[in-house]
Structure formats: structure tokens, C-alpha cells
Design an enzyme around this catalytic site. Structure first.
Site, PDB file in Angstrom:
ATOM      1  N   ASP A 102     -23.614 -47.946 -21.415  1.00  0.00           N
ATOM      2  CA  ASP A 102     -23.796 -48.125 -19.963  1.00  0.00           C
ATOM      3  C   ASP A 102     -25.247 -48.088 -19.486  1.00  0.00           C
ATOM      4  OD1 ASP A 102     -22.372 -44.785 -19.617  1.00  0.00           O
ATOM      5  OD2 ASP A 102     -24.454 -45.347 -20.016  1.00  0.00           O
ATOM      6  N   HIS A 117     -23.940 -47.761 -30.428  1.00  0.00           N
ATOM      7  CA  HIS A 117     -22.816 -48.692 -30.236  1.00  0.00           C
ATOM      8  C   HIS A 117     -23.235 -49.897 -29.409  1.00  0.00           C
ATOM      9  CE1 HIS A 117     -19.587 -45.407 -31.155  1.00  0.00           C
ATOM     10  NE2 HIS A 117     -20.184 -45.871 -32.234  1.00  0.00           N
TER      11      HIS A 117
HETATM   12  N1  APR Z   1     -18.097 -33.022 -18.984  1.00  0.00           N
HETATM   13  C1  APR Z   1     -17.879 -32.656 -20.281  1.00  0.00           C
HETATM   14  N2  APR Z   1     -17.005 -33.286 -21.096  1.00  0.00           N
HETATM   15  C2  APR Z   1     -16.317 -34.328 -20.578  1.00  0.00           C
HETATM   16  C3  APR Z   1     -16.485 -34.767 -19.243  1.00  0.00           C
HETATM   17  C4  APR Z   1     -17.416 -34.066 -18.430  1.00  0.00           C
HETATM   18  N3  APR Z   1     -17.655 -34.405 -17.149  1.00  0.00           N
HETATM   19  N4  APR Z   1     -15.648 -35.831 -19.035  1.00  0.00           N
HETATM   20  C5  APR Z   1     -14.988 -36.041 -20.208  1.00  0.00           C
HETATM   21  N5  APR Z   1     -15.389 -35.141 -21.129  1.00  0.00           N
HETATM   22  C6  APR Z   1     -14.966 -35.054 -22.543  1.00  0.00           C
HETATM   23  C7  APR Z   1     -13.536 -35.469 -22.789  1.00  0.00           C
HETATM   24  O1  APR Z   1     -12.666 -34.376 -22.623  1.00  0.00           O
HETATM   25  C8  APR Z   1     -13.601 -35.928 -24.244  1.00  0.00           C
HETATM   26  O2  APR Z   1     -13.393 -34.845 -25.139  1.00  0.00           O
HETATM   27  O3  APR Z   1     -15.752 -36.009 -23.236  1.00  0.00           O
HETATM   28  C9  APR Z   1     -15.043 -36.421 -24.414  1.00  0.00           C
HETATM   29  C10 APR Z   1     -15.142 -37.925 -24.524  1.00  0.00           C
HETATM   30  O4  APR Z   1     -14.539 -38.304 -25.738  1.00  0.00           O
HETATM   31  P1  APR Z   1     -14.100 -39.841 -25.937  1.00  0.00           P
HETATM   32  O5  APR Z   1     -13.342 -40.292 -24.728  1.00  0.00           O
HETATM   33  O6  APR Z   1     -13.461 -39.924 -27.281  1.00  0.00           O
HETATM   34  O7  APR Z   1     -15.477 -40.633 -25.922  1.00  0.00           O
HETATM   35  P2  APR Z   1     -16.511 -40.816 -27.114  1.00  0.00           P
HETATM   36  O8  APR Z   1     -16.547 -39.582 -27.962  1.00  0.00           O
HETATM   37  O9  APR Z   1     -17.775 -41.277 -26.505  1.00  0.00           O
HETATM   38  O10 APR Z   1     -15.861 -42.025 -27.958  1.00  0.00           O
HETATM   39  C11 APR Z   1     -16.614 -42.511 -29.054  1.00  0.00           C
HETATM   40  O11 APR Z   1     -15.041 -44.333 -29.273  1.00  0.00           O
HETATM   41  O12 APR Z   1     -13.764 -46.006 -28.345  1.00  0.00           O
HETATM   42  C12 APR Z   1     -14.945 -45.737 -28.988  1.00  0.00           C
HETATM   43  O13 APR Z   1     -16.874 -47.039 -28.818  1.00  0.00           O
HETATM   44  C13 APR Z   1     -16.116 -46.098 -28.118  1.00  0.00           C
HETATM   45  O14 APR Z   1     -18.288 -45.038 -28.027  1.00  0.00           O
HETATM   46  C14 APR Z   1     -16.884 -44.794 -27.967  1.00  0.00           C
HETATM   47  C15 APR Z   1     -16.414 -43.996 -29.168  1.00  0.00           C
END
Ligand code: APR
Length: 256
Positions: A102, A117
Site C-alpha cells: 500500500d 511483496h
Molecule cells: N494492530 C495490531 N494487529 C493487528 C491490527 C492492529 N490494528 N489489525 C490487525 N492486526 C493483526 C491481525 O489480528 C492479524 O494477526 O495483524 C495480523 C495480520 O495478519 P494477516 O492478515 O495474515 O496479514 P499478513 O501477515 O500481512 O499476511 C501476509 O499474506 O495474503 C498474503 O500477500 C498477502 O502480504 C500478505 C501475506
């Protein structure tokens, strides 16, 4: 365990590198992936996020990406992004390795950002290799549901890593180099479910460093963390910056 303890750990364990995921951008209004309200709860990643799906039906994948690109381009950095940029300016954070596409870390002022990514910064034509900047892609999307290459007419692909694609070699190599040298890897807002990025904390630990996690809910490496704070990225990082203003990092051991 709170922000003050994390601030002390950051000062003690230099250099510190941040590894961020979608959880650092939810406070900018961008949904994450694996929360119960996350993107993959509504869209099948293999149907909308894999390179096979894109090759089979690029228009279908753009039906997911068109609103997503517009939303990401409209979003603003939040407290978490701004604080990580401040920690870099304070000299206590060496770099941000991010899984996010983003551009919000860069827009928040972070200078050393490693986008493992890819990002929405540009899209590339699979046919002729033409690279088209985000502003021009958004312009093309005003008239079409999928942006066609201005040169050859083929449907452009966003310059983000789809499932089934290799990560940009220079970015992932840099990320592993940073993780190996870090004395503290600070994970913010990632469930640590997706490899090879989820292996970065293990590189830090194997090289004698420590892992700190700021995340709402569990991650795959909770049991490896020296410190874990279950809470909002923006609030916790704001507390860390508050504690660090006016402090100077201890010189890294090797500098003594
Ligand atoms: N503060 C702290 N933690 C948060 C918040 C917040 N405001 N909002 C969400 N979270 C936590 C969620 O509970 C979750 O455990 O952030 C984590 C995000 O995890 P994912 O949704 O799995 O995202 P990410 O780890 O970035 O995914 C990795 O997966 O789909 C692919 O390419 C995509 O880059 C992405 C990769």
C-alpha cells in the site's frame, strides 16, 4: 509487558529492524487478510490472488483489484506508520521490511523500506514488459474494469507478488540480510503465516538476535518471542515513541 519494556528492548538490542504486515494498515481503513473480517474470509486467495488465476482470467482478478487499488491509493498513513518513520529518524530503527503493497510506510516518511511483496506503485504488461505508474493505471481504470497496456493492449498485471510467484530477489535478499544482522526484529501486525517472509524472525534468532511481536491476536511465532504485546499497532507504537523521545540508543556491541 508494555510499550515501555519494548522501548527499553529496542534501545538495548540495536540494530532493530521492523517487519510489518497488513495489521499495521487496518487503522488506515485497509482490511487485513486473516482476521475474521479479513479479505481472505470473503475472497478465495487462489481465485483472486494467485498467478494461475491471473493468467487464466485477468479480468476476474481485476474485478478484485480495481476497488482494492483505488482504496489503497486513497488511504492515509496511520499512527503506526508515522511512529515507525519517527523511530527511524530517532536512529533506533534501521529499516522496515513490509509485506504490504500500500506504499503507506513510504508516504509516512520511512526511508529504508523493503517491499518484499511488491507494491501498487506500478503495473507491468505481461506481453511487452511496459511498466505503467499507479496514476496512469488509475486513469485507465476510470474507463475500463481492467487496465490495457497503452503499447500493446494486453491486460496489465499489478507489480505485486501473487501466490505462486517468486518474491523480488533483491528485496527478499535484502530482507534476509537485515534480519540476520538485526539484534531485534520487531514484528508489527502480521500473523506470520506466509513464507518465505515468516522465516525472517527465525533468521534473527538463529544469528543470536531477539524477536518482539506487536500484534492483535496470535501469530505463528508467539513461542519464539522475547516480548509480545497483544494490542493495537498504532497505540503500542505511539507508547514506544513516547518512551524513546530524548533517549539515545546504546551503541551496537560491534561498534564498541
Ligand atoms: N494492530 C495490531 N494487529 C493487528 C491490527 C492492529 N490494528 N489489525 C490487525 N492486526 C493483526 C491481525 O489480528 C492479524 O494477526 O495483524 C495480523 C495480520 O495478519 P494477516 O492478515 O495474515 O496479514 P499478513 O501477515 O500481512 O499476511 C501476509 O499474506 O495474503 C498474503 O500477500 C498477502 O502480504 C500478505 C501475506
Amino acid at each position: 509487558m508494555g510499550a515501555r519494556e519494548l522501548a527499553e528492548l529496542i534501545l538495548e538490542r540495536q540494530p532493530c529492524v521492523a517487519l510489518t504486515g497488513a495489521g499495521v494498515s487496518t487503522e488506515s481503513g485497509i482490511p487485513d487478510f486473516r482476521s475474521p473480517t479479513g479479505i481472505w474470509a470473503r475472497f478465495d486467495p487462489l481465485e483472486y490472488g494467485s498467478i494461475e488465476a491471473f493468467r487464466a482470467d485477468p479480468r476476474k482478478v481485476w474485478s478484485f483489484y480495481k476497488p482494492r487499488v483505488a482504496m489503497l491509493a486513497e488511504a492515509e498513513p496511520n499512527q503506526a506508520h508515522l511512529t515507525l518513520a519517527e523511530l527511524e529518524q530517532l536512529g533506533v530503527l534501521e529499516a522496515v521490511v513490509t509485506q504490504n503493497i500500500d506504499l503507506l510506510h513510504e508516504r509516512a516518511g520511512s526511508r529504508e523500506v523493503v517491499e518484499v511483496h511488491g507494491s501498487i506503485r506500478s503495473s507491468t504488461c505481461p506481453g511487452c514488459g511496459e511498466r505503467v505508474a499507479l496514476a496512469d493505471v488509475l486513469e485507465l481504470l476510470r474507463e475500463a474494469d481492467a487496465p490495457a497496456c497503452p503499447d500493446c493492449g494486453e491486460i496489465l498485471k499489478p507489480d505485486v507478488v501473487f501466490f505462486g510467484e517468486l518474491l523480488p530477489p533483491s528485496a527478499i535478499d535484502r530482507a534476509f540480510e537485515l534480519a540476520r544482522r538485526a539484534r531485534l526484529l520487531l514484528v508489527v501486525g502480521s500473523a506470520l503465516e506466509v513464507h518465505p517472509v515468516a522465516g525472517l524472525p527465525l533468521e534473527t534468532i538463529a544469528a543470536g538476535g531477539d524477536l518482539a511481536i506487536v500484534n492483535r491476536g496470535p501469530t505463528a511465532l508467539n513461542d519464539r518471542a522475547a516480548l509480545r504485546i497483544d494490542g493495537s499497532a498504532g497505540e503500542v507504537l505511539a507508547g514506544v515513541a513516547e518512551a524513546l523521545r530524548g533517549e539515545q540508543p546504546q551503541q551496537p556491541e560491534h561498534a564498541r
